[in-house]
Design a protein around this motif. Sequence first.
Motif, PDB file in Angstrom:
ATOM      1  N   MET A  44      12.652  -5.971 -17.436  1.00 55.27           N
ATOM      2  CA  MET A  44      12.219  -5.784 -16.055  1.00 55.27           C
ATOM      3  C   MET A  44      13.094  -4.781 -15.311  1.00 55.27           C
ATOM      4  SD  MET A  44       9.508  -7.448 -15.827  1.00 55.27           S
ATOM      5  CE  MET A  44       9.274  -7.102 -14.103  1.00 55.27           C
ATOM      6  N   CYS A  45      14.384  -4.748 -15.606  1.00 54.26           N
ATOM      7  CA  CYS A  45      15.263  -3.780 -14.946  1.00 54.26           C
ATOM      8  C   CYS A  45      14.903  -2.357 -15.351  1.00 54.26           C
ATOM      9  CB  CYS A  45      16.726  -4.073 -15.272  1.00 54.26           C
ATOM     10  SG  CYS A  45      17.383  -5.508 -14.394  1.00 54.26           S
ATOM     11  N   ILE A  46      14.601  -2.155 -16.602  1.00 50.95           N
ATOM     12  CA  ILE A  46      14.212  -0.811 -17.058  1.00 50.95           C
ATOM     13  C   ILE A  46      12.913  -0.388 -16.384  1.00 50.95           C
ATOM     14  CG2 ILE A  46      13.450   0.524 -19.051  1.00 50.95           C
ATOM     15  CD1 ILE A  46      15.375  -1.125 -20.752  1.00 50.95           C
ATOM     16  N   ILE A  47      11.934  -1.280 -16.382  1.00 55.33           N
ATOM     17  CA  ILE A  47      10.655  -0.951 -15.750  1.00 55.33           C
ATOM     18  C   ILE A  47      10.838  -0.722 -14.245  1.00 55.33           C
ATOM     19  CG2 ILE A  47       8.362  -1.839 -15.207  1.00 55.33           C
ATOM     20  CD1 ILE A  47       8.414  -3.317 -17.876  1.00 55.33           C
ATOM     21  N   GLY A  48      11.574  -1.612 -13.607  1.00 53.25           N
ATOM     22  CA  GLY A  48      11.769  -1.499 -12.156  1.00 53.25           C
ATOM     23  C   GLY A  48      12.493  -0.230 -11.761  1.00 53.25           C
ATOM     24  N   ALA A  49      13.556   0.156 -12.507  1.00 56.48           N
ATOM     25  CA  ALA A  49      14.311   1.369 -12.171  1.00 56.48           C
ATOM     26  C   ALA A  49      13.440   2.605 -12.331  1.00 56.48           C
ATOM     27  CB  ALA A  49      15.556   1.464 -13.047  1.00 56.48           C
ATOM     28  N   ALA A  50      12.657   2.648 -13.413  1.00 54.09           N
ATOM     29  CA  ALA A  50      11.811   3.826 -13.664  1.00 54.09           C
ATOM     30  C   ALA A  50      10.723   3.963 -12.602  1.00 54.09           C
ATOM     31  CB  ALA A  50      11.198   3.726 -15.063  1.00 54.09           C
ATOM     32  N   VAL A  51      10.002   2.889 -12.336  1.00 54.39           N
ATOM     33  CA  VAL A  51       8.914   2.945 -11.368  1.00 54.39           C
ATOM     34  C   VAL A  51       9.452   3.181  -9.961  1.00 54.39           C
ATOM     35  CG1 VAL A  51       6.991   1.677 -10.367  1.00 54.39           C
ATOM     36  CG2 VAL A  51       7.475   1.470 -12.800  1.00 54.39           C
ATOM     37  N   SER A  52      10.606   2.610  -9.649  1.00 51.68           N
ATOM     38  CA  SER A  52      11.200   2.820  -8.335  1.00 51.68           C
ATOM     39  C   SER A  52      11.563   4.283  -8.128  1.00 51.68           C
ATOM     40  CB  SER A  52      12.443   1.943  -8.176  1.00 51.68           C
ATOM     41  OG  SER A  52      13.099   2.222  -6.961  1.00 51.68           O
ATOM     42  N   PHE A  53      12.057   4.937  -9.140  1.00 52.01           N
ATOM     43  CA  PHE A  53      12.398   6.357  -9.023  1.00 52.01           C
ATOM     44  C   PHE A  53      11.145   7.206  -8.843  1.00 52.01           C
ATOM     45  CE2 PHE A  53      13.105  10.526 -10.987  1.00 52.01           C
ATOM     46  CZ  PHE A  53      14.182  10.972 -10.229  1.00 52.01           C
ATOM     47  N   LEU A  54      10.080   6.865  -9.531  1.00 55.65           N
ATOM     48  CA  LEU A  54       8.845   7.655  -9.450  1.00 55.65           C
ATOM     49  C   LEU A  54       8.124   7.455  -8.122  1.00 55.65           C
ATOM     50  CD1 LEU A  54       7.461   7.121 -13.077  1.00 55.65           C
ATOM     51  CD2 LEU A  54       8.636   9.145 -12.172  1.00 55.65           C
ATOM     52  N   THR A  55       8.387   6.367  -7.452  1.00 59.29           N
ATOM     53  CA  THR A  55       7.693   6.078  -6.193  1.00 59.29           C
ATOM     54  C   THR A  55       8.624   6.166  -4.999  1.00 59.29           C
ATOM     55  OG1 THR A  55       8.093   3.698  -6.495  1.00 59.29           O
ATOM     56  CG2 THR A  55       6.030   4.584  -7.359  1.00 59.29           C
ATOM     57  N   ARG A  56       9.656   7.000  -5.070  1.00 56.18           N
ATOM     58  CA  ARG A  56      10.636   7.071  -3.981  1.00 56.18           C
ATOM     59  C   ARG A  56      10.036   7.658  -2.707  1.00 56.18           C
ATOM     60  NH1 ARG A  56      13.839  11.677  -3.350  1.00 56.18           N
ATOM     61  NH2 ARG A  56      15.659  10.316  -3.153  1.00 56.18           N
ATOM     62  N   ASP A  57       8.912   8.375  -2.804  1.00 53.56           N
ATOM     63  CA  ASP A  57       8.277   8.920  -1.623  1.00 53.56           C
ATOM     64  C   ASP A  57       7.233   7.975  -1.038  1.00 53.56           C
ATOM     65  OD1 ASP A  57       6.666   9.211  -3.831  1.00 53.56           O
ATOM     66  OD2 ASP A  57       5.709  11.045  -3.108  1.00 53.56           O
ATOM     67  N   GLN A  58       7.092   6.803  -1.639  1.00 50.45           N
ATOM     68  CA  GLN A  58       6.157   5.796  -1.132  1.00 50.45           C
ATOM     69  C   GLN A  58       6.944   4.510  -0.883  1.00 50.45           C
ATOM     70  OE1 GLN A  58       2.458   5.571  -3.454  1.00 50.45           O
ATOM     71  NE2 GLN A  58       3.109   7.422  -4.526  1.00 50.45           N
ATOM     72  N   PRO A  59       7.499   4.368   0.300  1.00 55.17           N
ATOM     73  CA  PRO A  59       8.427   3.256   0.547  1.00 55.17           C
ATOM     74  C   PRO A  59       7.807   1.882   0.349  1.00 55.17           C
ATOM     75  CG  PRO A  59       7.796   4.347   2.597  1.00 55.17           C
ATOM     76  CD  PRO A  59       7.301   5.202   1.487  1.00 55.17           C
ATOM     77  N   ASN A  60       6.541   1.733   0.716  1.00 55.01           N
ATOM     78  CA  ASN A  60       5.919   0.421   0.548  1.00 55.01           C
ATOM     79  C   ASN A  60       5.790   0.054  -0.928  1.00 55.01           C
ATOM     80  OD1 ASN A  60       5.408  -0.485   3.242  1.00 55.01           O
ATOM     81  ND2 ASN A  60       3.860   1.099   3.418  1.00 55.01           N
ATOM     82  N   VAL A  61       5.356   1.026  -1.730  1.00 56.64           N
ATOM     83  CA  VAL A  61       5.215   0.769  -3.170  1.00 56.64           C
ATOM     84  C   VAL A  61       6.579   0.525  -3.794  1.00 56.64           C
ATOM     85  CG1 VAL A  61       4.412   1.734  -5.354  1.00 56.64           C
ATOM     86  CG2 VAL A  61       3.111   2.145  -3.255  1.00 56.64           C
ATOM     87  N   GLN A  62       7.553   1.356  -3.420  1.00 60.87           N
ATOM     88  CA  GLN A  62       8.890   1.215  -3.984  1.00 60.87           C
ATOM     89  C   GLN A  62       9.507  -0.132  -3.626  1.00 60.87           C
ATOM     90  OE1 GLN A  62      12.109   3.573  -2.312  1.00 60.87           O
ATOM     91  NE2 GLN A  62      12.707   4.205  -4.353  1.00 60.87           N
ATOM     92  N   PHE A  63       9.421  -0.501  -2.358  1.00 63.16           N
ATOM     93  CA  PHE A  63       9.986  -1.782  -1.937  1.00 63.16           C
ATOM     94  C   PHE A  63       9.277  -2.947  -2.615  1.00 63.16           C
ATOM     95  CE2 PHE A  63       9.669  -5.319   1.196  1.00 63.16           C
ATOM     96  CZ  PHE A  63      10.976  -5.783   1.075  1.00 63.16           C
ATOM     97  N   CYS A  64       7.968  -2.852  -2.731  1.00 61.49           N
ATOM     98  CA  CYS A  64       7.204  -3.930  -3.372  1.00 61.49           C
ATOM     99  C   CYS A  64       7.628  -4.104  -4.829  1.00 61.49           C
ATOM    100  CB  CYS A  64       5.714  -3.626  -3.265  1.00 61.49           C
ATOM    101  SG  CYS A  64       4.654  -4.911  -3.953  1.00 61.49           S
ATOM    102  N   ILE A  65       7.787  -2.972  -5.540  1.00 64.00           N
ATOM    103  CA  ILE A  65       8.158  -3.052  -6.958  1.00 64.00           C
ATOM    104  C   ILE A  65       9.576  -3.598  -7.105  1.00 64.00           C
ATOM    105  CG2 ILE A  65       8.666  -1.659  -8.997  1.00 64.00           C
ATOM    106  CD1 ILE A  65       6.309   0.099  -8.204  1.00 64.00           C
ATOM    107  N   VAL A  66      10.509  -3.067  -6.308  1.00 66.65           N
ATOM    108  CA  VAL A  66      11.897  -3.526  -6.406  1.00 66.65           C
ATOM    109  C   VAL A  66      11.990  -5.009  -6.081  1.00 66.65           C
ATOM    110  CG1 VAL A  66      14.187  -3.305  -5.370  1.00 66.65           C
ATOM    111  CG2 VAL A  66      12.894  -1.262  -5.956  1.00 66.65           C
ATOM    112  N   ALA A  67      11.322  -5.427  -5.017  1.00 66.22           N
ATOM    113  CA  ALA A  67      11.382  -6.833  -4.613  1.00 66.22           C
ATOM    114  C   ALA A  67      10.763  -7.743  -5.673  1.00 66.22           C
ATOM    115  CB  ALA A  67      10.683  -7.016  -3.268  1.00 66.22           C
ATOM    116  N   LEU A  68       9.604  -7.336  -6.208  1.00 67.17           N
ATOM    117  CA  LEU A  68       8.949  -8.173  -7.214  1.00 67.17           C
ATOM    118  C   LEU A  68       9.767  -8.247  -8.490  1.00 67.17           C
ATOM    119  CD1 LEU A  68       5.193  -7.200  -6.774  1.00 67.17           C
ATOM    120  CD2 LEU A  68       6.336  -9.290  -6.043  1.00 67.17           C
TER     121      LEU A  68
END
Length: 936
Positions: A697-721
């Motif tokens: 989950m950390c690998i998936i979360g770090a990768a997706v969070s980096f790719l969605t850094r310009d979409q704060p809602n998506v990034q926050f949702c992924i990091v939080a989940l």
Amino acid sequence: MHPSPRRPAAATSNPAMLLLLLCLGWAPPGWGWPRGSSRGAAGLPPNATTPISIMGLMPLSQSEEDQKSRIGRGVLPAVQLAMDQIRNESLLNPYFLDLRLYDTECDNAKGLKAFYDAIKYGPNHLMVFGGVCATVTSIIAESLKGWNLVQLSFAATTPELADKKKYPYFFRTVPSDNAVNPAILKLLKHYHWKRVGTLTQDVQRFSEVRNDLTGVLYGEDIEISDTESFSNDPCTSVKKLKGNDVRIILGQFDEEMAVKVFCCAYDEEMYGSKYQWIIPGWYENLWWESWINSSQCLSKNLLAAMEGYIGVDFEPLSSKTNKTISGRTPQQYEKEYNAKRGDGQSSKFHGYAYDGIWVIARTLQRAMNYLNSTNKHQKIEDFNYTNHKLGKIFLNAMNETRFFGVTGEVVFRNGERMGTIKFTQFQEQKEVKVGEYNAVDDKLVIINNSIRFQGLEPPKDKTIIQEELRKISLPLYSILSALTILGMIMASAFLFFNIKNRNQKLIKMSSPYMNNLIILGGMLSYASIFLFGLDGSFVSEKTFETLCTVRTWILTVGYTTAFGAMFAKTWRVHAIFKNVKMKKKIIKDQKLLGIVGGMLLIDLCILICWQVVDPLRRTVEKYNMEPDPAGRDISIRPILEHCENTHMTIWLGIVYAYKGLLMLFGCFLAWETRNVSIPALNDSKYIGMSVYNVGIMCIIGAAVSFLTRDQPNVQFCIVALVIIFCSTITLCLVFVPKLITLRTNPDAATQNRRFQFTQNQKKEDSKTSTSVTSVNQASTSRLEGLQSENHRLRMKITELDKDLEEVTMQLQDTPEKTTYIKQNHYQDLNDILSIRNFTDGKDGEKAILKNHLDQNPPAQWGSSDPSRTSKEPIEDINSPEHIQRRLSLQLPILHHAYLPSIGGVDASCASPCVSPSASPRHRHVPPSFRVMVSGL
């Protein structure tokens, strides 16, 4: 008067105009008037007997098509009206004005010749009236100081003549082209336009106006964002203005270029509600019709681009209804002028020429009064071209002249007329007056809000960029916060459960202190979610910058605490069951706590260095502009807050490298111990599963969070989940099985430690593939109390078997081999007997031991017959038969002799005993006995 070189066709073909010229003193060539003669005194008042000669310089003899000659002929009726009214009022008694006209033909050479002929052959002219063509006027005006002559122009608008150092004796009743610039400034301020661009034709007249406008706007908080000029093709300049986002365009060009400019504006879509063009307003009526054929755009396209432009020019006649110096209103004068000219050519300068004659009359009147009050012996008729004193008197008198004329308030400032500027707007294919600016009062008046803009409001002076923070959605933050709170409540419940039942064997054997660390790390990770969701919409910039550091520390420490505890527990399982050469050594919780503490120490070192050397700051990332969804004339520029520093990549690389290696090693240990199930370490399997969960989950979360850094809602949702999922799954895997066990089988929590393990080593270790498939049920029930010590001893016996095999091979079936085996196994037997002496067993146990020894004498271990020779084959000690005999001997020994020494079966008890309660000699076991029992 000296005759002009040629006779104007217009004058001779129009009898009324000819009569007017004759009355004003113009003599066509060949009519035989002597030089210096003046017109007759017919119609003069009886007391007006002395003429005052005024030199009139203007183009008169050109054809009908010449614009400049049309100006000269168009003002003559106004001049005649003014002179007649001055004579009738006896303003200059006993003098009267004698205006003598000289045709300059708008030519420098001919204009100079006319001027010098008037000086040489005419009477002493007290003043010069006229000056239409800029080049002729500037040449003559520059030489006036040498003749002590004051010149008053009614049509020369070139800004160059405003230079009083070069033209000190030059005045004009018409405002200069530069006079429109203060009016433009007032209009820009009225509509709050603070950013403009200029588009100028490469002609000196327009360049001078543009340069003066730059000076006027300088210091007025109005930015000239772009200055473009062109010679013939304005399209390139128009494109540049659009590229620089210029919305308010100040143009300076003639009619022909104006058509080209608006065609380019149409092609570039620089018209409509978003743009405002401000251009000269002195173009002729329907000016575009004369040049539309020379352009390449359609008439409707040109008119569409022109719609709404604002023209700026001086006011030909005052719109006020006040009486002027002549006793007439501007409207009454206009009627008289139109009646006077008849069908003749009109000129927009006629009002300024009319006021100009009155300026001359008032100047002479003021000079007469001055001479009468200071020097009664000198008269104005005494003036000559060398009389510097009278020339200065005329100059000062004109500069002080002030009255209300048909063109408005007539007042000079350094020789420049402070007049009225009008604003017109092109509305529905015609120009409509929409406002005026009074230079004397510095006041702008918009007539009844008559300016029409094509939008709902005036155009913006630039593309309004509204920065919009991409923020966390409040509903999303609320939902994830609620889930986080539930997770923290669950973690708190698990912590309470772990502390309350810490003395239960089920909890105690799973290292409750390490479990507390897992809970603490999970709760810190949960807490970081609240901080990650706080952005500029919730907190201030300073607070956000503080949160950058706080949330990084909390998440880092929380991750290390939780994952470090799981890593340490996984390492302990791996260390016990995979390292076959490890000596007997108990791995206590204190060592695991030390491992977690070491990880936290590394984290603290990294975080402290990060904070001291290159702390996190609030940065704002700006994205490309987007159109307003509501359709307003603004652009939305999304901005996003980040926590960054100068060397962000380096610091993240260090953290990711450290955490990544730790996570990979943890996953490796979990994989290595995947088949180990140890009730004594009752959560080892679930801990391994948790390690997998966190790693993936950390690998998936770090990768997706980096790719969605310009979409704060998506990034926050992924990091939080990811945090919620990892923490929740980990805590559930560790504690839910324990809760279930306590509820379904409470007795299991009070039983002593039991031992059961299954390990599949088919692929890992082919040399230790011996497996025990089944054991007698009665013996198994007494062996369940053995712990990892028995496994370690079994690994030890494997090594000893290998060493024995090597020695056997070296003996190569010699007589010494049999002796070696006997001696070694007899020694083992003696060790067993000696160990048995350390136990408190009874005679029944000794009988059991003796029975087993009788059935399996030591001699049978090495050979079936002690008397066999060295040439006979020796039984293989690794054969199934040999192993079976060893088992039949060792199981009773292990059961009755060895178990008490490690907390196993005692002769005096029927159930397993706890190891710490065993007698001291039970806890001291000779090494040889360890070798024998490890054969299992």
